[in-house]
Design an enzyme around this catalytic site. Structure first.
Site: not given
Ligand SMILES: *Cc1c(COP(=O)(O)O)cnc(C)c1O
Length: 359
Positions: A49, A196, A100, A171
């Site tokens: 962990r 992504k 998001y 982000d």
């Molecule tokens: C998909 C996404 C998230 C969340 O990520 P997960 O891997 O689905 O938990 C956060 N920020 C953006 C801009 C995203 O496209």
């Protein structure tokens, strides 16, 4: 891990060279997929962990791209939650209206339960964001935003947050470190949904945070170890394998997105094209409204109607299909995540579907 000094290399080469094992005769060229929950006592890691060699290979590579030290999390939301948990009790978070929707939902839940207060801003209106920073504890930014694709003046916002000692997170999922490096623009930490573009094949969920602030890194390590939002080694290994081609995938996807945005602007079925001049996402608003948007989603064959972005395959989605999507996102808005297929195949499929709704 070993290899050439990353600071002497371009990003493309770092993607390929990063996180490789020590170069000793007979050593594997690819990083290990380390599947062990525990380790022989008295080493650097005691229990899985708190550390894993496969995480380290991914973290080292992403960290080098963003200019800090990376930490992998179970998902993008796991990474985001760990960051927001650093807000002092009752503290004020400045965040975009069109963040998001998971981030927006989490902020709403934390506010509802009395953990923090949220000041929502349009991140493209720099003066409004600067005004909201007075007395704030945390700045959360996303640029371009999802799915409206608004662009923030990151150097101004992140610089102002730093001056006011407001902890800032960016982000960077949509831009990736190839197009934008928020740490160099003043962010305290960068957050990714590696689900992504970084991993790029729509076959796993993974998140990450990168920072060059050691004290902040320690707090995030503590979050991850104690709350346990840790990634699986298999997902992390696949994500690094996907990242090896990030530059090639982005090159193709971004070029196709720019080409499609130009053609869509001239399409009579399309009223608005949102394209920030970078990245692989284009959002369009259809002249025929919600029904037209739904029909286009149903008609396309090459594009897949599905949520998410950043995979090799092109995805299409009417965002207001989700009940959590802010109502300021138009009903007729369709988000296009452009993949790496041939652009002419993508265009003829989309053009055919758009033309069918006018008939
Ligand atoms: C998909 C996404 C998230 C969340 O990520 P997960 O891997 O689905 O938990 C956060 N920020 C953006 C801009 C995203 O496209």
């Amino acid at each position: 891990m070993a290899g050439p000094d990353p600071s002497s290399l371009t990003v493309a080469t770092r993607l390929v060279a990063g996180g490789r094992p020590e170069r000793t005769p007979g050593a594997p060229v690819s990083p290990p997929l380390e599947l062990s929950s525990t380790y022989v006592a008295d080493g650097p890691v005691g229990y899985a962990r708190t550390g894993n060699a496969t995480w380290s290979a991914f973290e080292e590579t992403l960290g080098s791209l963003e200019g800090g030290r990376g930490l992998a999390f179970a998902s993008g939301m796991g990474a985001i939650a760990a960051c927001l948990d650093l807000t002092p009790a009752g503290g004020v978070v400045v965040a975009p209206h069109h963040a998001y929707n998971g981030t927006g939902g989490l902020l709403d839940a934390l506010e509802r339960d009395g953990h923090l207060q949220v000041r929502r801003v349009d991140v493209s209106r720099t003066d409004d964001v600067l005004a909201a920073l007075d007395g704030a504890d945390v700045l959360w930014v996303e640029s371009p935003t999802n799915p409206m694709l608004e662009v923030a003046d990151l150097p101004s916002l992140l610089g102002a947050a730093r001056e006011r000692r407001v902890l800032s997170f960016c982000d960077n999922t949509f831009a990736t470190p190839l197009l934008q490096r928020p740490l160099a623009l003043g962010a305290d930490a960068v957050v990714h949904s590696a689900t992504k573009w970084l991993s790029g094949h729509s076959d796993l969920l993974l998140g990450a945070v990168v920072t060059s602030d050691d004290a902040l890194l320690d707090r995030l390590v503590e979050q991850r170890s104690l709350r346990g939002a840790i990634p699986g080694p298999v997902e992390t290994w696949l994500a690094l394998r996907g990242m090896r081609t990030l530059h090639l995938r982005m090159e193709r996807a971004c070029a196709s997105a720019a080409e499609l945005a130009g053609r869509l602007r001239a399409h009579p079925a399309v009223r608005v094209v949102r394209y920030p001049g970078m990245g692989a996402v284009v959002s369009i608003e259809l002249a025929g409204g919600r029904a037209a948007a739904e029909q286009v989603e149903r008609t396309v064959q090459v594009w897949t109607p599905a949520t998410s972005v950043g995979g090799v395959e092109s995805l299409i989605e009417r965002r207001r299909r989700h009940p959590l999507e802010p109502t300021t996102v138009p009903e007729e808005l369709v988000r296009l995540s452009v993949g790496i297929e041939d652009v002419e195949d993508l265009w003829s499929d989309l053009d055919g579907a758009l033309s069918s709704v006018r008939a």
